[in-house]
Motif scaffolding. Sequence first.
Motif, PDB file in Angstrom:
ATOM      1  N   GLY A  47     -90.280 -30.028 -40.507  1.00 27.47           N
ATOM      2  CA  GLY A  47     -90.508 -31.130 -39.573  1.00 27.47           C
ATOM      3  C   GLY A  47     -89.456 -32.207 -39.728  1.00 27.47           C
ATOM      4  O   GLY A  47     -88.950 -32.757 -38.736  1.00 27.47           O
ATOM      5  N   TYR A  48     -89.088 -32.496 -40.965  1.00 26.16           N
ATOM      6  CA  TYR A  48     -88.066 -33.510 -41.215  1.00 26.16           C
ATOM      7  C   TYR A  48     -86.686 -33.017 -40.801  1.00 26.16           C
ATOM      8  O   TYR A  48     -85.860 -33.783 -40.304  1.00 26.16           O
ATOM      9  CB  TYR A  48     -88.079 -33.892 -42.694  1.00 26.16           C
ATOM     10  N   ARG A  49     -86.426 -31.726 -40.972  1.00 26.31           N
ATOM     11  CA  ARG A  49     -85.101 -31.197 -40.612  1.00 26.31           C
ATOM     12  C   ARG A  49     -84.813 -31.404 -39.127  1.00 26.31           C
ATOM     13  O   ARG A  49     -83.664 -31.613 -38.731  1.00 26.31           O
ATOM     14  CB  ARG A  49     -84.998 -29.719 -40.974  1.00 26.31           C
ATOM     15  N   LYS A  50     -85.837 -31.364 -38.308  1.00 25.45           N
ATOM     16  CA  LYS A  50     -85.635 -31.586 -36.876  1.00 25.45           C
ATOM     17  C   LYS A  50     -85.095 -32.991 -36.605  1.00 25.45           C
ATOM     18  O   LYS A  50     -84.499 -33.243 -35.554  1.00 25.45           O
ATOM     19  CB  LYS A  50     -86.944 -31.364 -36.117  1.00 25.45           C
ATOM     20  N   GLN A  51     -85.291 -33.904 -37.564  1.00 26.55           N
ATOM     21  CA  GLN A  51     -84.801 -35.264 -37.398  1.00 26.55           C
ATOM     22  C   GLN A  51     -83.338 -35.406 -37.821  1.00 26.55           C
ATOM     23  O   GLN A  51     -82.588 -36.185 -37.224  1.00 26.55           O
ATOM     24  CB  GLN A  51     -85.652 -36.239 -38.217  1.00 26.55           C
ATOM     25  N   TRP A  52     -82.924 -34.647 -38.847  1.00 27.89           N
ATOM     26  CA  TRP A  52     -81.571 -34.883 -39.364  1.00 27.89           C
ATOM     27  C   TRP A  52     -80.555 -33.813 -38.996  1.00 27.89           C
ATOM     28  O   TRP A  52     -79.349 -34.045 -39.108  1.00 27.89           O
ATOM     29  CB  TRP A  52     -81.593 -35.074 -40.883  1.00 27.89           C
ATOM     30  N   ASP A  53     -81.009 -32.644 -38.556  1.00 29.53           N
ATOM     31  CA  ASP A  53     -80.085 -31.571 -38.183  1.00 29.53           C
ATOM     32  C   ASP A  53     -79.912 -31.592 -36.663  1.00 29.53           C
ATOM     33  O   ASP A  53     -80.791 -31.183 -35.912  1.00 29.53           O
ATOM     34  CB  ASP A  53     -80.627 -30.221 -38.639  1.00 29.53           C
ATOM     35  N   GLN A  54     -78.751 -32.053 -36.205  1.00 29.36           N
ATOM     36  CA  GLN A  54     -78.524 -32.261 -34.773  1.00 29.36           C
ATOM     37  C   GLN A  54     -78.466 -30.958 -33.977  1.00 29.36           C
ATOM     38  O   GLN A  54     -78.546 -30.969 -32.744  1.00 29.36           O
ATOM     39  CB  GLN A  54     -77.214 -33.031 -34.563  1.00 29.36           C
ATOM     40  N   TYR A  55     -78.337 -29.811 -34.670  1.00 27.93           N
ATOM     41  CA  TYR A  55     -78.211 -28.541 -33.966  1.00 27.93           C
ATOM     42  C   TYR A  55     -79.554 -27.823 -33.783  1.00 27.93           C
ATOM     43  O   TYR A  55     -79.601 -26.756 -33.191  1.00 27.93           O
ATOM     44  CB  TYR A  55     -77.217 -27.629 -34.705  1.00 27.93           C
ATOM     45  N   VAL A  56     -80.626 -28.409 -34.289  1.00 26.83           N
ATOM     46  CA  VAL A  56     -81.942 -27.799 -34.151  1.00 26.83           C
ATOM     47  C   VAL A  56     -82.517 -28.089 -32.772  1.00 26.83           C
ATOM     48  O   VAL A  56     -82.644 -29.246 -32.368  1.00 26.83           O
ATOM     49  CB  VAL A  56     -82.914 -28.312 -35.231  1.00 26.83           C
ATOM     50  N   ASN A  57     -82.855 -27.031 -32.046  1.00 31.60           N
ATOM     51  CA  ASN A  57     -83.533 -27.186 -30.762  1.00 31.60           C
ATOM     52  C   ASN A  57     -85.041 -27.046 -30.954  1.00 31.60           C
ATOM     53  O   ASN A  57     -85.823 -27.850 -30.449  1.00 31.60           O
ATOM     54  CB  ASN A  57     -83.015 -26.146 -29.763  1.00 31.60           C
ATOM     55  N   GLU A  58     -85.445 -25.996 -31.684  1.00 27.77           N
ATOM     56  CA  GLU A  58     -86.844 -25.803 -32.070  1.00 27.77           C
ATOM     57  C   GLU A  58     -86.873 -25.310 -33.508  1.00 27.77           C
ATOM     58  O   GLU A  58     -85.990 -24.556 -33.930  1.00 27.77           O
ATOM     59  CB  GLU A  58     -87.531 -24.750 -31.194  1.00 27.77           C
ATOM     60  N   LEU A  59     -87.911 -25.690 -34.247  1.00 28.46           N
ATOM     61  CA  LEU A  59     -88.055 -25.235 -35.627  1.00 28.46           C
ATOM     62  C   LEU A  59     -89.495 -25.458 -36.066  1.00 28.46           C
ATOM     63  O   LEU A  59     -89.973 -26.588 -36.098  1.00 28.46           O
ATOM     64  CB  LEU A  59     -87.095 -26.007 -36.549  1.00 28.46           C
TER      65      LEU A  59
END
Length: 214
Positions: free
Chosen positions: A76-88
């Motif tokens: 959930g946190y990675r979706k905030q800091w990884d700009q290349y994540v579309n869905e996770l």
Amino acid sequence: MMAAAGGNFSDEEFWKACAELQQPAVAGKWELLLETSGISVYRLLEESTWLYKYKIFGVLKDCSPALLKEVYMDLGYRKQWDQYVNELYEKECDGETLVYWQVEYPFPMYNRDYVYIRELRELDMEGRKIYVILAKSTSSSQFPERSGVIRVNQYQQSLAIESDGKGGSRVFMYYFDNPGGLIPSWLINWVARNGVPNFLKDLEEAYHKYPKKK
């Protein structure tokens, strides 16, 4: 060694990642691609696919291993800091926890998506605590392929973390994926020289901004 009961990875796979922290296994055809900000990136051509495998070694200062592991595992946190994540996100499927991950690709290329399993273990190596996280692609009818998105069926990642003895973490990461389709050489080169090493830098920055950090 045999796989642990109910596990998707063998004991040997975990200890192999541990061993890389002590003595990097980069002899032979492994090529030192770059060194930057205390991070070394090696690559090896996988001749069956003509794509590269990567090994990254580095020290993340002022990042404790226990919390760094938590930051990495927090999707959930990675979706905030990884700009290349579309869905996770994670989903329970037939008693297993699977991860669905869709990655943004630059126009006009299609996005890629992954379905993978991962496992975290805390190992003791001669009195030193080492966290090892393994991930690899899998298939599941719960995640049908989507129109306009290319499914990545060859993906593998290992991450090993231990204390550097100075309040920081020594880190080893192995990475390989086969994104399929026609990928321009400029993008492959950019990923090698920027995307791969920048992941650890972004992880370090995310650590210091982690909401759960005391």
